[in-house]
Every structure is written in structure tokens, then in C-alpha cells.
Design a protein around this motif. Structure first.
Motif, PDB file in Angstrom:
ATOM      1  N   ASN A 219      66.085  43.825  20.583  1.00  0.00           N
ATOM      2  CA  ASN A 219      67.241  44.287  21.000  1.00  0.00           C
ATOM      3  C   ASN A 219      68.180  44.112  19.599  1.00  0.00           C
ATOM      4  O   ASN A 219      68.042  43.027  18.949  1.00  0.00           O
ATOM      5  CB  ASN A 219      67.769  43.793  21.898  1.00  0.00           C
ATOM      6  N   LEU A 220      68.795  45.034  19.136  1.00  0.00           N
ATOM      7  CA  LEU A 220      69.579  45.178  18.061  1.00  0.00           C
ATOM      8  C   LEU A 220      71.284  45.033  18.643  1.00  0.00           C
ATOM      9  O   LEU A 220      71.528  45.950  19.372  1.00  0.00           O
ATOM     10  CB  LEU A 220      69.408  46.060  16.999  1.00  0.00           C
ATOM     11  N   ASN A 221      71.948  43.854  18.116  1.00  0.00           N
ATOM     12  CA  ASN A 221      73.303  43.735  18.826  1.00  0.00           C
ATOM     13  C   ASN A 221      74.090  44.203  17.433  1.00  0.00           C
ATOM     14  O   ASN A 221      74.744  43.106  16.552  1.00  0.00           O
ATOM     15  CB  ASN A 221      73.526  42.473  19.266  1.00  0.00           C
ATOM     16  N   MET A 222      74.447  45.476  17.047  1.00  0.00           N
ATOM     17  CA  MET A 222      75.141  45.605  15.846  1.00  0.00           C
ATOM     18  C   MET A 222      76.405  46.768  16.315  1.00  0.00           C
ATOM     19  O   MET A 222      76.177  47.572  17.045  1.00  0.00           O
ATOM     20  CB  MET A 222      74.208  46.423  14.756  1.00  0.00           C
ATOM     21  N   LYS A 223      77.320  46.499  15.823  1.00  0.00           N
ATOM     22  CA  LYS A 223      78.722  47.605  15.730  1.00  0.00           C
ATOM     23  C   LYS A 223      78.763  48.451  14.570  1.00  0.00           C
ATOM     24  O   LYS A 223      78.235  48.210  13.472  1.00  0.00           O
ATOM     25  CB  LYS A 223      79.791  46.843  16.178  1.00  0.00           C
ATOM     26  N   ASN A 224      79.573  49.418  14.695  1.00  0.00           N
ATOM     27  CA  ASN A 224      80.066  50.348  13.745  1.00  0.00           C
ATOM     28  C   ASN A 224      78.760  51.044  12.948  1.00  0.00           C
ATOM     29  O   ASN A 224      78.600  50.874  11.800  1.00  0.00           O
ATOM     30  CB  ASN A 224      80.608  49.640  12.597  1.00  0.00           C
ATOM     31  N   ASP A 225      78.159  51.750  14.018  1.00  0.00           N
ATOM     32  CA  ASP A 225      76.816  52.154  13.505  1.00  0.00           C
ATOM     33  C   ASP A 225      77.123  53.614  13.398  1.00  0.00           C
ATOM     34  O   ASP A 225      76.069  54.471  13.356  1.00  0.00           O
ATOM     35  CB  ASP A 225      75.652  51.811  14.547  1.00  0.00           C
ATOM     36  N   SER A 226      77.999  54.156  13.433  1.00  0.00           N
ATOM     37  CA  SER A 226      78.404  55.687  13.561  1.00  0.00           C
ATOM     38  C   SER A 226      78.148  56.520  12.148  1.00  0.00           C
ATOM     39  O   SER A 226      77.637  57.454  12.287  1.00  0.00           O
ATOM     40  CB  SER A 226      79.706  56.065  14.079  1.00  0.00           C
ATOM     41  N   PHE A 227      78.117  55.649  11.161  1.00  0.00           N
ATOM     42  CA  PHE A 227      77.882  56.227   9.885  1.00  0.00           C
ATOM     43  C   PHE A 227      76.517  56.133   9.334  1.00  0.00           C
ATOM     44  O   PHE A 227      76.184  56.657   8.472  1.00  0.00           O
ATOM     45  CB  PHE A 227      78.717  55.331   9.024  1.00  0.00           C
ATOM     46  N   VAL A 228      75.615  55.630  10.277  1.00  0.00           N
ATOM     47  CA  VAL A 228      74.149  55.335   9.816  1.00  0.00           C
ATOM     48  C   VAL A 228      73.643  56.763  10.153  1.00  0.00           C
ATOM     49  O   VAL A 228      73.601  57.079  11.509  1.00  0.00           O
ATOM     50  CB  VAL A 228      73.355  53.999  10.707  1.00  0.00           C
ATOM     51  N   ARG A 229      72.865  57.219   9.365  1.00  0.00           N
ATOM     52  CA  ARG A 229      72.009  58.651   9.541  1.00  0.00           C
ATOM     53  C   ARG A 229      70.695  58.357  10.115  1.00  0.00           C
ATOM     54  O   ARG A 229      70.097  59.143  10.917  1.00  0.00           O
ATOM     55  CB  ARG A 229      71.919  59.491   8.250  1.00  0.00           C
ATOM     56  N   ALA A 230      70.179  57.373   9.457  1.00  0.00           N
ATOM     57  CA  ALA A 230      68.728  57.197   9.748  1.00  0.00           C
ATOM     58  C   ALA A 230      68.534  55.715   9.720  1.00  0.00           C
ATOM     59  O   ALA A 230      68.807  54.917   8.704  1.00  0.00           O
ATOM     60  CB  ALA A 230      67.575  58.091   9.168  1.00  0.00           C
ATOM     61  N   THR A 231      67.478  55.086  10.293  1.00  0.00           N
ATOM     62  CA  THR A 231      66.990  53.501  10.064  1.00  0.00           C
ATOM     63  C   THR A 231      65.392  53.590   9.731  1.00  0.00           C
ATOM     64  O   THR A 231      64.561  54.207  10.712  1.00  0.00           O
ATOM     65  CB  THR A 231      67.363  52.909  11.307  1.00  0.00           C
ATOM     66  N   VAL A 232      64.980  52.750   9.034  1.00  0.00           N
ATOM     67  CA  VAL A 232      63.670  52.561   8.844  1.00  0.00           C
ATOM     68  C   VAL A 232      63.193  51.132   9.265  1.00  0.00           C
ATOM     69  O   VAL A 232      63.859  50.249   8.715  1.00  0.00           O
ATOM     70  CB  VAL A 232      63.150  52.644   7.303  1.00  0.00           C
ATOM     71  N   ILE A 233      62.212  50.843  10.175  1.00  0.00           N
ATOM     72  CA  ILE A 233      61.934  49.486  10.549  1.00  0.00           C
ATOM     73  C   ILE A 233      60.813  49.153  10.157  1.00  0.00           C
ATOM     74  O   ILE A 233      59.884  49.883  10.458  1.00  0.00           O
ATOM     75  CB  ILE A 233      62.244  49.398  12.165  1.00  0.00           C
ATOM     76  N   GLN A 234      60.753  48.025   9.641  1.00  0.00           N
ATOM     77  CA  GLN A 234      59.486  47.506   9.042  1.00  0.00           C
ATOM     78  C   GLN A 234      58.869  45.963   9.207  1.00  0.00           C
ATOM     79  O   GLN A 234      59.941  45.303   9.398  1.00  0.00           O
ATOM     80  CB  GLN A 234      59.323  47.451   7.381  1.00  0.00           C
ATOM     81  N   LEU A 235      57.672  45.851   9.668  1.00  0.00           N
ATOM     82  CA  LEU A 235      57.234  44.592   9.987  1.00  0.00           C
ATOM     83  C   LEU A 235      56.366  44.354   9.010  1.00  0.00           C
ATOM     84  O   LEU A 235      55.263  44.889   8.810  1.00  0.00           O
ATOM     85  CB  LEU A 235      56.566  44.625  11.427  1.00  0.00           C
TER      86      LEU A 235
END
Length: 343
Positions: A219-235
Motif C-alpha cells: 500500500n502506498l500512502n502518498m498525497k498530491n498525486d494529481s500531477f503524476v501521469r504514469a508510474t513505473v514500479i520495479q522490484l
């Protein structure tokens, strides 16, 4: 039988300039149509050879537009099969080509190059066809060069044969060897023997998809994410001084949570403290070049070439940023300038 096809126009500088020229030249649009769709039909004969017996040709009108839709029912004309009405009775095809009728145009024909030949008058021959495509298949030397920028020829397979070179004739996937909703895929070997690989569903892995993965939920607890167009998640998997991408996904916006299915009976250990360590990394591993018009490509699953997101620049849209909206947009300044010229 109903099929859907999606084709993209060429995005080379030459063709883009050609498209702009046609947009502003109405007479050229009416009289010339450089793009067309061809539906070629082949007859499989008893000796396992194939014969091209005709084609339907449909020109693409208004090709300067971002998209063109064609809905058509392919039918054989009433004169088809009547030797006295065959348009190929009198033709100008060369000895390296065969004449075939255009099935949606009366009294019309086209010249199709024989196996291995190509060019405007079928005067060129590709020796690679002799050893690349299997026996009884039809070799088109320049098709892959046009479609995928590959030097290898394009092989049209006879009945019951398949694969890039038409050498596969046994289907090992017939017995459904992949378990737990896995998909069986035939792969080709240089010794002309076919085997299979299993493309497993999300929860399972292994040669036959019999092993169940361990699930990780974050779970990600982050705010002010309206400007984010896309997210890349890497392990990453750390191996001394090297980082190895074990898992990667891409999503639009910023997700509040994501899931990861680990190939193993136990979930991996996640580091929960801060530490600065230098690692070597090859940026080409997750390189993505699927986007047009200078769009930014973000890769998801590295094992799936179709899992990506394109962040398009201004005035471009589409899954690959292939649609240019500049020709259809206008501003108040452009209208005032045009009005002042008329005045």
C-alpha cells in the motif's frame, strides 16, 4: 467469419511530409490514392502446394486523416471460375509473375510475383528464399522489410504448416500440457523440431504452470498525486554489486496499492531501512521504444512487449502517439491573422 485489423501509417519524415502535402492539395487527394488494402486468397492443392487465385483491393480515401475505417464483406463475383470471362486471358505479366483477377473490379487483373521474386516488374530475385522458407510455401522477400524492418523474407504457409518459416507441422499444444489456465505456445528450433513453452497465468509458474506463486501486497500512502501521469514500479534483486530487475509494472497515474506475485513458495524480503549503495545497472534492460512522435515510452512487464504506456507530447494522441491533431486545431491568433490577411 468476422475479423478486425488495425494498421498504422508510415511515420517516416518522408511520408509525414507527403501527408501534409496531400492535405493542402485537394486535386491530388481526388485523383491519387497511394494507400490501399489488399486481401489475397490462396488455394491449397492436393500436392500441398498453394496457388494465388485472386485478391480484393480497396483504396484508402482521404489518407491524410488520422484514421480510416473500412467495413467490407468479401464476396466472389458471379464471373469467378468462368474461363471465358477471366480477365487474365489477355495480360502483360512477365515470366517471373502470375496473373490473378481483382475480385472486386470487373475486367481487371494484377501481376503477382512468383516465389522468391520481387520488384516493380518482378525482375529481382532473393536467393535467401530457397533456404529460408520451407518447401511448398510462398516466399515474399520484401514484405518483412516493409512491415518490421527485417531482412528475413516473409513466408506464406500451406495448409497444416505454420511458424515464421512454415516448418512446423506438429502441434504439441493439442494435448493441452499447460495447467492452471496456462497458455501453450509452440516454439521453433533450427532442427525443424517443434516443442512448446507455457505462458502461465498470474498466480502460477513452472514449465507446466504447476507451481503457485507467493503474493505480495504493498500500500502506498502518498498525497498530491494529481500531477503524476504514469508510474513505473520495479522490484530489484541485489546480487553483490549488480541490480537485477525481477519484476516491473507500469500504471497510469499513481496507484494507492499494487500486487506482486513472486515466483517461489515464500515472499521475498523487502528492505525497510535507508541505505546508500552503488550498483551497476544496464539502462537498456528496461528500454522502451514503442512510441511515435517523440513520445516517452514506459515499459511494464519486461517479458511482455505489449505492456507499455506512451506519454504523448502536446497535440498527439493514441496508444502509440500516432494521431497528429495539429492539422485540425486552431487558435484565436490564427483566426485573427487569417482575417487580417483577407481584410
Amino acid at each position: 467469419m468476422k475479423h478486425k485489423f488495425y494498421l498504422l501509417y508510415s511515420r517516416s519524415d518522408h511520408m509525414l511530409q507527403h501527408k501534409r502535402t496531400r492535405y493542402f492539395n485537394r486535386s491530388d487527394i481526388i485523383n491519387n490514392h497511394p494507400y490501399s488494402l489488399h486481401f489475397d486468397i490462396f488455394l491449397s492443392e492436393q500436392n500441398k502446394t498453394m496457388k494465388e487465385i485472386g485478391s480484393w483491393h480497396y483504396p484508402v480515401y482521404f489518407d491524410y486523416l488520422p484514421a480510416f475505417r473500412l467495413a467490407v464483406v468479401l464476396k466472389f463475383p458471379s464471373w469467378f471460375g468462368n474461363a471465358t470471362l477471366d480477365p487474365c486471358l489477355k495480360n502483360n505479366c512477365t515470366e517471373n509473375s502470375i496473373c490473378a483477377p481483382l475480385l472486386n473490379l470487373n475486367h481487371s487483373y494484377y501481376c503477382s510475383c512468383k516465389n522468391g521474386y520481387y520488384g516493380r516488374h518482378c525482375s529481382k530475385y532473393e536467393p535467401l528464399c530457397h533456404k529460408y522458407c520451407s518447401e511448398n510455401s510462398i516466399c515474399r522477400p520484401n514484405h518483412n522489410t516493409i512491415l518490421m524492418n527485417q531482412r528475413r523474407p516473409y513466408c506464406i504457409c500451406p495448409l497444416n504448416y505454420f511458424g515464421p518459416r512454415c516448418i512446423l507441422k506438429n502441434d504439441p499444444c493439442y494435448s493441452d500440457p499447460c495447467f492452471n489456465n496456462g497458455t501453450c505456445l509452440v516454439r521453433e528450433h533450427s532442427n525443424e523440431e517443434a516443442s512448446y513453452i507455457c505462458n502461465c497465468s498470474t498466480r502460477f509458474y513452472g514449465e507446466q504452470c504447476t507451481k503457485e506463486k507467493a503474493f505480495v501486497h504493498i500500500n502506498l500512502n502518498m498525497k498530491n498525486d494529481s500531477f503524476v501521469r504514469a508510474t513505473v514500479i520495479q522490484l530489484y534483486n541485489m546480487n553483490k554489486t549488480t541490480l537485477h530487475i525481477q519484476y516491473q509494472q507500469v500504471q497510469n497515474g499513481l496507484p494507492s496499492r499494487f500486487h506482486y506475485a513472486h515466483e517461489g513458495p515464500y515472499a521475498p524480503h523487502l528492505v525497510d531501512h535507508y541505505e546508500a549503495i552503488c550498483f551497476s545497472h544496464n539502462p537498456q534492460i528496461d528500454h522502451c521504444g514503442k512510441c511515435l512522435s517523440k513520445g516517452q515510452c514506459l515499459h511494464g512487464d519486461l517479458t511482455n512487449s505489449k505492456d507499455f504506456i506512451c506519454l504523448c507530447p502536446k497535440c498527439y494522441q493514441g496508444p502509440h502517439c500516432e494521431l497528429n491533431l495539429q492539422a485540425f486545431g486552431f487558435t484565436l491568433d490564427s483566426l485573427l491573422i487569417e482575417f487580417s490577411k483577407k481584410g
